[in-house]
Structures are given as structure tokens and as C-alpha cells.
Design a protein around this motif. Structure first.
Motif, PDB file in Angstrom:
ATOM      1  N   ILE A  60      -5.124   6.141   1.784  1.00 41.14           N
ATOM      2  CA  ILE A  60      -5.958   4.937   2.767  1.00 41.14           C
ATOM      3  C   ILE A  60      -7.263   5.185   2.510  1.00 41.14           C
ATOM      4  O   ILE A  60      -7.914   6.331   2.983  1.00 41.14           O
ATOM      5  N   ILE A  73      -1.395  -0.292   9.766  1.00 43.87           N
ATOM      6  CA  ILE A  73      -1.538  -0.092   8.376  1.00 43.87           C
ATOM      7  C   ILE A  73      -0.153  -0.109   7.676  1.00 43.87           C
ATOM      8  O   ILE A  73       0.293  -0.563   6.848  1.00 43.87           O
ATOM      9  N   LYS A  76       1.197  -3.528   7.638  1.00 43.57           N
ATOM     10  CA  LYS A  76       0.830  -4.439   6.403  1.00 43.57           C
ATOM     11  C   LYS A  76       1.240  -3.910   5.305  1.00 43.57           C
ATOM     12  O   LYS A  76       1.325  -4.699   4.297  1.00 43.57           O
ATOM     13  N   ASP A 119      -9.584  -0.723   1.819  1.00 46.29           N
ATOM     14  CA  ASP A 119      -9.887  -1.524   3.010  1.00 46.29           C
ATOM     15  C   ASP A 119     -10.555  -2.786   2.084  1.00 46.29           C
ATOM     16  O   ASP A 119     -11.605  -2.349   1.478  1.00 46.29           O
ATOM     17  N   LEU A 162      -7.472  -3.861   6.472  1.00 40.71           N
ATOM     18  CA  LEU A 162      -6.878  -2.747   7.224  1.00 40.71           C
ATOM     19  C   LEU A 162      -7.525  -2.963   8.591  1.00 40.71           C
ATOM     20  O   LEU A 162      -7.343  -2.177   9.640  1.00 40.71           O
TER      21      LEU A 162
END
Length: 162
Positions: A60, A73, A76, A119, A162
């Protein structure tokens, strides 16, 4: 070959423009702030996480000041609960050690099984700072080039808010 040079060579082979800032080893954003590194562009934080069963790994990538809500997260990404992966998993999947986590680590992910999640806010950045798989330097490049590099290594990339 040293870790940094392998990254520089891979970027050059793809004609990706970058600059490098050498500095003492840094392990935290606070240390990067103290050295003035974070003033040069958008330094990112990189979180190597795994799903509940440890079968799926994600890297991430967030702007340095953004809070990482692992529960949000996971939702998602459509994943089970996420938790930080162990140092052993980090070494196995990305060939990296704690403190040098970077999207450039996918160069060592021969299985191409780490999913890289950026992101969405990073898309507009022309100067993103990441370690070249070694925390004694910061590599600066455009988001589009960073994304292209990760994709060229064969890893799945997702860009989400994010």
C-alpha cells in the motif's frame, strides 16, 4: 550487484527519468523531515500487508501524511482483514528489510504476486520520493513512471482512493 544499482539500471533500461538524493539511513518520516528530504517532493509511505490467511500480499503506497485505515482499505480492496506482514514475508516477497520498504521492491518479486495499491491522490504528483530498495537514498520520479515501472515488473497495480 547492489540493490540501489539494480533499481537504477532497471529504470535506465526503461528510459525512466529520475534523480537521486543520497543521505544517511532513515527509518521514519520524522528522520526524513529532519534531513529536509520531505521538502523536495511527495515522499510516500509504504505498507506491506497481508490478508487474514496470509495468501495475498499488498504493498500500500500513500502520501506521507495520510493515515492508513487498514479496515477501510481492506473493504475497498474486497479483502479479508489486513495486517502488517512479518519481516520474513517482506524478505521473501520483496527482498527487502524493514526500513527500506519501497515500490521498487517489486523488482525482486519473481512470482509477481504482490499487489501494489497506490492512493489515487498520488496520480497528480510529478515528484514522488521512494527508496531505491535501500534507505540511504531517495529516488525522485513522476507517478506515471513509478506506476509504469511496477507494471513492467509484472505486478498487478490498483489506484484507488484510500
Amino acid at each position: 550487484m547492489d540493490k540501489k544499482q539494480a533499481v537504477y539500471d532497471a529504470l535506465s533500461n526503461q528510459s525512466i527519468l529520475y534523480t537521486v538524493m543520497e543521505h544517511p539511513a532513515v527509518y521514519t518520516m520524522a528522520e526524513m523531515d529532519e534531513l529536509g528530504i520531505t521538502e523536495k517532493g511527495e515522499v510516500v509511505k509504504n505498507l506491506f500487508v497481508r490478508n487474514a490467511k496470509g495468501k495475498v500480499h499488498y504493498l500500500i503506497i500513500l502520501p506521507k501524511d495520510k493515515k492508513a485505515d487498514l479496515k477501510g482499505i481492506a473493504a475497498k480492496l474486497g479483502s479479508t482483514a489486513l495486517s502488517f506482514a512479518s519481516e520474513q514475508r517482506l524478505e521473501k516477497h520483496l527482498g527487502l528489510t524493514k526500513g527500506s520498504v519501497s515500490p521498487m521492491g517489486v523488482i525482486n518479486n519473481a512470482a509477481h504476486d504482490v499487489i501494489v495499491v497506490f492512493d489515487k491522490s498520488l496520480e497528480r504528483e510529478d515528484k514522488i520520493g521512494v527508496h531505491p530498495n535501500d534507505n540511504t537514498a531517495t529516488l525522485w520520479l513522476r507517478f506515471e513512471d513509478l506506476k509504469r515501472f511496477v507494471e513492467s515488473c509484472g505486478n498487478q497495480v490498483q489506484v484507488i482512493d484510500l
